[in-house]
Design a protein around this motif. Sequence first.
Motif, short mmCIF file in Angstrom:
data_model
loop_
_atom_site.label_atom_id
_atom_site.label_comp_id
_atom_site.label_asym_id
_atom_site.label_seq_id
_atom_site.Cartn_x
_atom_site.Cartn_y
_atom_site.Cartn_z
N ALA A 130 1.23 3.77 0.57
CA ALA A 130 2.74 3.60 1.29
C ALA A 130 2.89 5.16 1.59
O ALA A 130 4.11 5.42 2.55
CB ALA A 130 3.69 3.28 0.11
N ASN A 131 2.61 6.00 1.26
CA ASN A 131 2.62 7.47 1.49
C ASN A 131 1.67 8.05 2.77
O ASN A 131 2.11 9.30 2.98
CB ASN A 131 2.72 8.43 0.36
CG ASN A 131 3.90 8.02 -0.71
OD1 ASN A 131 4.80 7.68 -0.47
ND2 ASN A 131 3.16 7.94 -2.05
N GLY A 132 1.10 7.40 3.27
CA GLY A 132 -0.20 7.70 4.07
C GLY A 132 -1.41 8.36 3.51
O GLY A 132 -1.82 8.74 4.48
N ASN A 133 -1.57 8.28 2.47
CA ASN A 133 -2.68 8.98 1.95
C ASN A 133 -3.72 7.78 1.82
O ASN A 133 -3.68 6.64 1.70
CB ASN A 133 -2.50 9.31 0.50
CG ASN A 133 -1.21 10.44 0.46
OD1 ASN A 133 -1.35 11.17 1.21
ND2 ASN A 133 -0.24 10.10 -0.64
N LEU A 134 -5.00 8.34 1.95
CA LEU A 134 -6.23 7.48 1.79
C LEU A 134 -6.12 6.72 0.60
O LEU A 134 -5.99 7.31 -0.34
CB LEU A 134 -7.53 8.18 2.39
CG LEU A 134 -7.76 8.84 3.65
CD1 LEU A 134 -9.09 9.78 3.87
CD2 LEU A 134 -7.70 7.83 4.78
N ASP A 135 -6.53 5.67 0.77
CA ASP A 135 -6.60 4.57 -0.35
C ASP A 135 -7.37 3.63 -0.24
O ASP A 135 -6.98 2.50 0.69
CB ASP A 135 -5.25 4.27 -0.65
CG ASP A 135 -5.01 3.32 -1.98
OD1 ASP A 135 -6.26 2.79 -2.41
OD2 ASP A 135 -4.18 2.97 -2.54
N GLU A 136 -8.46 3.33 -0.84
CA GLU A 136 -9.18 2.23 -0.63
C GLU A 136 -8.84 0.77 -0.51
O GLU A 136 -9.30 -0.15 0.00
CB GLU A 136 -10.57 2.22 -1.43
CG GLU A 136 -11.72 1.45 -0.99
CD GLU A 136 -13.15 1.84 -1.64
OE1 GLU A 136 -14.22 1.05 -1.70
OE2 GLU A 136 -13.14 2.86 -2.30
N ASN A 137 -7.75 0.70 -1.27
CA ASN A 137 -7.06 -0.54 -1.47
C ASN A 137 -5.78 -0.72 -0.62
O ASN A 137 -5.11 -1.34 -0.72
CB ASN A 137 -6.41 -0.65 -2.91
CG ASN A 137 -7.92 -0.77 -3.93
OD1 ASN A 137 -8.72 -1.62 -3.62
ND2 ASN A 137 -7.72 -0.27 -4.95
N GLY A 138 -5.58 0.43 0.36
CA GLY A 138 -4.43 0.44 1.26
C GLY A 138 -4.48 -0.33 2.20
O GLY A 138 -5.33 -1.29 2.45
N THR A 139 -3.46 -0.17 3.33
CA THR A 139 -3.15 -1.01 4.32
C THR A 139 -4.15 -0.25 5.39
O THR A 139 -4.20 0.67 5.76
CB THR A 139 -1.85 -0.88 4.83
OG1 THR A 139 -0.98 -1.34 3.84
CG2 THR A 139 -1.55 -1.72 6.17
N LEU A 140 -4.96 -1.27 6.04
CA LEU A 140 -5.85 -0.63 7.30
C LEU A 140 -4.85 -0.47 8.56
O LEU A 140 -4.07 -1.33 8.94
CB LEU A 140 -6.68 -1.84 7.54
CG LEU A 140 -7.59 -1.41 8.68
CD1 LEU A 140 -8.58 -0.50 8.35
CD2 LEU A 140 -8.64 -2.89 8.99
N VAL A 141 -4.97 0.82 8.89
CA VAL A 141 -4.21 1.20 10.09
C VAL A 141 -5.29 2.00 11.10
O VAL A 141 -6.22 2.44 10.88
CB VAL A 141 -3.23 2.27 9.90
CG1 VAL A 141 -2.16 1.60 9.10
CG2 VAL A 141 -3.86 3.50 9.37
#
Length: 569
Positions: free
Chosen positions: A522-533
Amino acid sequence: MKNIKIVILAVLTTFLSIGCAEVLDTKPGNAYSDVDIFSNIELTERYVFYAYNSTENWGLNFDDWWTRRVNIENASDEAWFHFVPQNFLITRSLIAPNNMGFFRNKWRNYFSFVGVVNQFLVEIDDTPVAKTNPDEVAILKAEMLYLRANAYARLINFHGGVPIIDKPFNLNDDFVVPRDSYEDCVDFIVSDLNTAISLLPSSKMVRDGGEFGRISIGACMALKSRVLLYAASELHDPSTIPNGPLYDYTKSTKWQDAADAAMDLIETNAYSLLPISNSKEYQEMFLRPNRELILGRPYSPEFPNTPNDFNTLPDKAQSPHSSGGWGLSNPTHNFVMDFKMANGKRIDEPASGFDPNDIYANRELRFYSNINFQGASFRGDKLDYSSPGGADAKEAPGQVHFAASGYNLRKFLDESITIDAEQSPHRPYPLARYSEILLNYAEAQYHLGNEAEARLYVSRVAERVGLPAIVSSGEALLADIKYERQMELAYEGHRFFDLRRWMDDDKIAEDIQGVQWKKVDANGNLDENGTLVMTQVLIEDRSFNVANYYLPIPLNEVEKTGIAQNFGY
């Protein structure tokens, strides 16, 4: 089975230090005498089969590591060679007579093979094998005439008018040979092809089975069609720059001649478009000989190795990292966004259905056949170019040749094999296909003002891949014809020359774009479980000047012979 054996024999491997004059003075040497070669039909055939190495293949050249594995698509908007990009100097207007990058050996190599052909043609008629095997020798002469015509066709596409040399040099000859006009070169090429056609028996209209890969009547007619279409194009009109005899084609019948050459082949009914019902069938069409393929260069365990190590081409060279490949030619985002939607509309047209949040959805069939993209299924796995964690991301374990543009090539790749363990059993490099002839005819008819005829033939190509029939007119119709050439002939070595003969400067100079995929929190940091952009990124800042319609003549040739340099260099 008399398979074509494209091999480098000891009899033909020794060439003198290469210049135009020196190459064409060369004779086969150190293993067999001329008497041996021309007394035995098998040795004579092998002489001819060596000259087949002059035809195009998966690599731009065959005499250095990189250009054996990447082709001319990287000097157009089709692809970007991420590993040594600076060597395609022409994309940034940096090419020069003394610094030609990956194009440095084109002049040398083609004139080398012209010398091989000339030596054959000047000797063959007075040899024992011509008397004992006259029918076979007539066919071999036709093959050599095609190969010389093809070498000259490539030379004039790259350089404009070049010296026409149709016999070997002797020691007392004047090696300083001036450039002939572009128009004279075209006439010379067409004459060679017409003679080749006359020498080939009607049974050689198509050569398949054990003769697959050898020159046919159809192959000669296809090359004639291409050469006359190119000659008729805007680049060679005397009103455009550069102009003059080295570049101009002045015949008033040029578009009719181009149309007639294409129709002559169409009317043989020897070739046809393969029916296609899905993207998989279209992709697999390129993996084996078929009636749509007029001429292909064989790459298969059936045929001996060529200067290109076919076990790495194209599967190893072009496959994504995750399936064991190097992915050297990265399709550009520019090219990806040029694909129409499945309904035949361009992505920016009203009611196209294009979704900017799902840019790969509902695109036309050839997109899925030609391009590997984020989320595509390939060799049983889903491709993931995203950081962090993607198997095809830049930081993936063992990654060296990452897809800098965010895409890999899919066309020509055999998904049924395991890289480094198997070889695709039949796959040829396409040198001429029937769809090109239909598009040649459509383009010529458009310029003759016969729009209904042009629509009919371009529609045959579009409808075969599930697109609606073409109904446009005027400039929109020409744009549709160009589109079909762009996508139907993608990565087959046409785009670089098409953009130049059309003088589409904006496309030639278009900056190359790619995409980067990231997973972020949510903060724009790389996260393997994050949202794909996805983010669009600039890959290469390209430029163009009018000199770049042609390659320069290599500086060593100019210094050696005083031959005229090309415009702007």
